[in-house]
Design an enzyme around this catalytic site. Structure first.
Site, mmCIF file in Angstrom:
data_model
loop_
_atom_site.group_PDB
_atom_site.id
_atom_site.type_symbol
_atom_site.label_atom_id
_atom_site.label_comp_id
_atom_site.label_asym_id
_atom_site.label_seq_id
_atom_site.Cartn_x
_atom_site.Cartn_y
_atom_site.Cartn_z
ATOM 1 N N ASP A 138 0.821 -1.311 -0.068
ATOM 2 C CA ASP A 138 -0.130 -0.022 -0.175
ATOM 3 C C ASP A 138 1.095 1.303 -0.054
ATOM 4 O O ASP A 138 1.970 1.641 0.766
ATOM 5 C CB ASP A 138 -0.852 0.043 1.274
ATOM 6 C CG ASP A 138 -1.935 1.026 0.936
ATOM 7 O OD1 ASP A 138 -2.520 1.174 -0.080
ATOM 8 O OD2 ASP A 138 -2.559 1.503 2.006
ATOM 9 N N HIS A 145 -3.886 13.739 1.551
ATOM 10 C CA HIS A 145 -4.276 12.927 2.514
ATOM 11 C C HIS A 145 -3.054 12.951 3.497
ATOM 12 O O HIS A 145 -3.134 12.865 4.717
ATOM 13 C CB HIS A 145 -4.621 11.403 1.907
ATOM 14 C CG HIS A 145 -4.768 10.626 2.929
ATOM 15 N ND1 HIS A 145 -5.751 10.433 3.708
ATOM 16 C CD2 HIS A 145 -3.703 9.484 3.403
ATOM 17 C CE1 HIS A 145 -5.537 9.488 4.417
ATOM 18 N NE2 HIS A 145 -4.459 8.835 4.305
ATOM 19 N N GLU A 210 -10.890 3.996 3.486
ATOM 20 C CA GLU A 210 -9.963 4.881 2.534
ATOM 21 C C GLU A 210 -10.246 4.905 1.031
ATOM 22 O O GLU A 210 -10.060 3.320 0.628
ATOM 23 C CB GLU A 210 -8.696 4.491 2.797
ATOM 24 C CG GLU A 210 -8.024 4.832 4.140
ATOM 25 C CD GLU A 210 -6.548 4.490 4.576
ATOM 26 O OE1 GLU A 210 -5.726 3.868 3.865
ATOM 27 O OE2 GLU A 210 -5.800 5.367 5.189
ATOM 28 N N GLU A 212 -9.198 4.290 -2.416
ATOM 29 C CA GLU A 212 -8.077 4.167 -3.081
ATOM 30 C C GLU A 212 -8.214 3.282 -4.648
ATOM 31 O O GLU A 212 -9.459 3.084 -4.730
ATOM 32 C CB GLU A 212 -7.094 3.289 -2.307
ATOM 33 C CG GLU A 212 -6.832 3.657 -0.967
ATOM 34 C CD GLU A 212 -5.334 3.026 -0.163
ATOM 35 O OE1 GLU A 212 -4.559 2.116 -1.043
ATOM 36 O OE2 GLU A 212 -5.239 3.058 0.846
ATOM 37 N N ASP A 244 -9.269 0.339 1.419
ATOM 38 C CA ASP A 244 -8.453 -0.103 2.724
ATOM 39 C C ASP A 244 -8.877 0.426 3.880
ATOM 40 O O ASP A 244 -8.497 1.432 4.582
ATOM 41 C CB ASP A 244 -7.072 0.688 2.267
ATOM 42 C CG ASP A 244 -6.027 0.163 3.211
ATOM 43 O OD1 ASP A 244 -6.043 -0.958 3.915
ATOM 44 O OD2 ASP A 244 -5.128 0.957 3.411
ATOM 45 N N LYS A 264 -4.905 -2.434 9.879
ATOM 46 C CA LYS A 264 -5.282 -2.206 8.413
ATOM 47 C C LYS A 264 -5.401 -3.929 7.888
ATOM 48 O O LYS A 264 -5.992 -3.939 6.619
ATOM 49 C CB LYS A 264 -3.991 -1.761 7.673
ATOM 50 C CG LYS A 264 -3.639 -0.273 7.858
ATOM 51 C CD LYS A 264 -4.356 0.557 7.151
ATOM 52 C CE LYS A 264 -3.796 2.145 7.356
ATOM 53 N NZ LYS A 264 -4.500 3.211 6.549
HETATM 54 CA CA CA Z 1 -4.186 2.938 2.809
#
Ligand code: CA
Length: 440
Positions: A138, A145, A210, A212, A244, A264
């Protein structure tokens, strides 16, 4: 670098009528790849291509022997429960199959009746993670961000000094990556409450998403052999939407010195469809770096990058709470952003990842990092939209949110659209937060 060719012609129309509808994510100029079977069946998962509201079953098309040469070899590689073998064939094979599919799905194709038996309606299908993802990395490519979150975690030092020199990343976990529709329990781990002197084992109270993009690698590089920036995109199969999921309180306690861990790795969700880089060619944009920022080191810079390294992909985030579902209220848009704001590009991620000789393999997934735009309204995570839970967001049900509540469903959509080119949609990725399991 893919150039425009006949497959991008916006005037092309398909004999699959739904592909010609205004606003379709999957016109004949898109042709994204996924893995599916009929919903609830015991069929094997297999590779398909989205066209309008249908899926072209490539195993069935191969059995009909409708393709020749490179495209035939490519459909053979697609007779599999995932895309890895096809990904490994490389960009010439991907382009050959795209051209053959474009011609076969166009109005006037002579073998339309045979190919039409290979269609499965998308509403009748269920999907699987389309590749066997060996490794997942990642990145953190949105400077907006990184700055917004950095201010909350480290008010005196929001952006680390390395940020503008290299694409920051960490090695994630692939085993918990699921397909759109994934539902998962609120994770439990250690957190340190504000003002506390000792941590406790608790369910996360600061659950976030998140926004992404996922980047699927195609062809491998050998261990020890870096991929040069201008060759990097030849190794990239395509892009998907990627959530994520993140537990901010777990993250805040554990992330120093080695980065995210249990905050995560409990769940990450991918969209069913992978849009190829070739399909995105009309939406390339120049990549620029503000003149008062450090310019990239030579291995992360090139004329091609400067002319067309960025990709214009509009991204949106929606939420629907359990109460909204019960009241029949539609999902509510929380924000929109665009991948063109990324500080680092796909090619820079690949070039940096491999510059030390690290080998990427077919099906490996790179996360782009949360794609927040320059303004607060364009933030790609709740921690930014709620400014660290100091501002609550109103929902149409009368509820409000700082972080996610049990039962919340979060959905991302993405699309490329501009005059003179066909709209290229990504479909959607959706996931639902379930209550925490009882503490052990
Ligand atoms: Ca992330």
């Amino acid at each position: 670098m893919s150039l425009l060719n006949e497959t991008h012609n916006p005037a092309l129309r398909s004999w699959v009528a739904s592909a010609n509808a205004d606003g379709s994510d999957f016109p004949i100029q898109n042709l994204p790849f996924g893995v599916f079977r009929r919903y609830g069946s015991a069929e094997a998962f297999r590779v398909g291509v989205a066209i309008g509201d249908q899926i072209l079953d490539l195993s069935a098309a191969h059995a009909h022997n409708l393709f020749t040469n490179g495209a035939k070899q490519a459909t053979l590689a697609c007779c599999a429960p995932n895309l890895n073998a096809f990904m490994a064939l490389g960009s010439q094979a991907w382009a050959a199959l795209r051209l053959a599919l474009s011609r076969a799905l166009r109005e006037g194709y002579t073998l339309q009746s045979a190919l039409s038996t290979c269609l499965v309606p998308q509403v009748d299908a269920e999907f699987a993670v389309p590749a066997q993802i060996g490794d997942y990395t990642d990145f953190y490519t949105s400077v907006h961000h990184a700055t917004n979150v950095g201010k909350l975690f480290r008010p005196d030092n929001p952006l680390m000094p390395n940020y503008k020199w290299l694409p920051i990343g960490y090695h994630g976990r692939s085993s918990s990556i699921g397909i759109s529709g994934q539902a998962f329990h609120r994770p439990v781990s250690q957190t340190m409450a504000p003002g506390a002197t000792e941590p406790t084992l608790t369910a996360s109270k600061r659950m976030d998403y998140e926004l992404e993009l996922g980047v699927y690698m195609g062809t491998a590089n050998a261990l020890g052999e870096p991929v040069a920036l201008d060759e990097a995109e030849d190794h990239v199969f395509g892009l998907c939407l990627f959530n994520d999921w993140s537990a901010r309180d777990i993250q805040g306690w554990e992330y120093q010195p080695l980065g995210p861990f249990l905050s995560k790795n409990f769940a990450s969700t991918v969209s069913p469809w992978i849009v190829t880089l070739e399909a995105l060619s009309p939406y390339r944009q120049p990549w620029t770096r503000p003149s008062d920022d450090p310019q990239p080191l030579p291995y992360l810079d090139s004329a091609t990058l400067r002319s067309s390294g960025a990709i214009d992909i509009e991204l949106e985030v929606f939420i629907q709470s359990a109460a909204m579902r019960e009241q029949g209220l539609p999902e509510h848009r929380l924000s929109r952003s665009n991948f063109r704001h990324a500080y680092w590009t796909v090619s820079q991620m690949v070039a940096h990842h491999t510059v030390n000789g690290c080998n990427l393999q077919p099906g490996d997934l790179l996360g782009s990092g949360t794609q927040s735009g320059p303004t607060l309204e364009e933030a790609g995570a709740l921690i930014e939209l709620s400014v660290g839970a100091s501002r609550s967001l109103a929902l149409p049900s009368g509820e409000s949110r700082t972080f996610l509540e049990d039962g919340d469903t979060v959905t991302f959509r993405g699309a490329c659209e501009k005059p003179g080119a066909a709209r290229i949609g990504f479909g959607e990725v959706s996931g639902t937060l379930l209550p925490a399991r009882a503490l052990v």
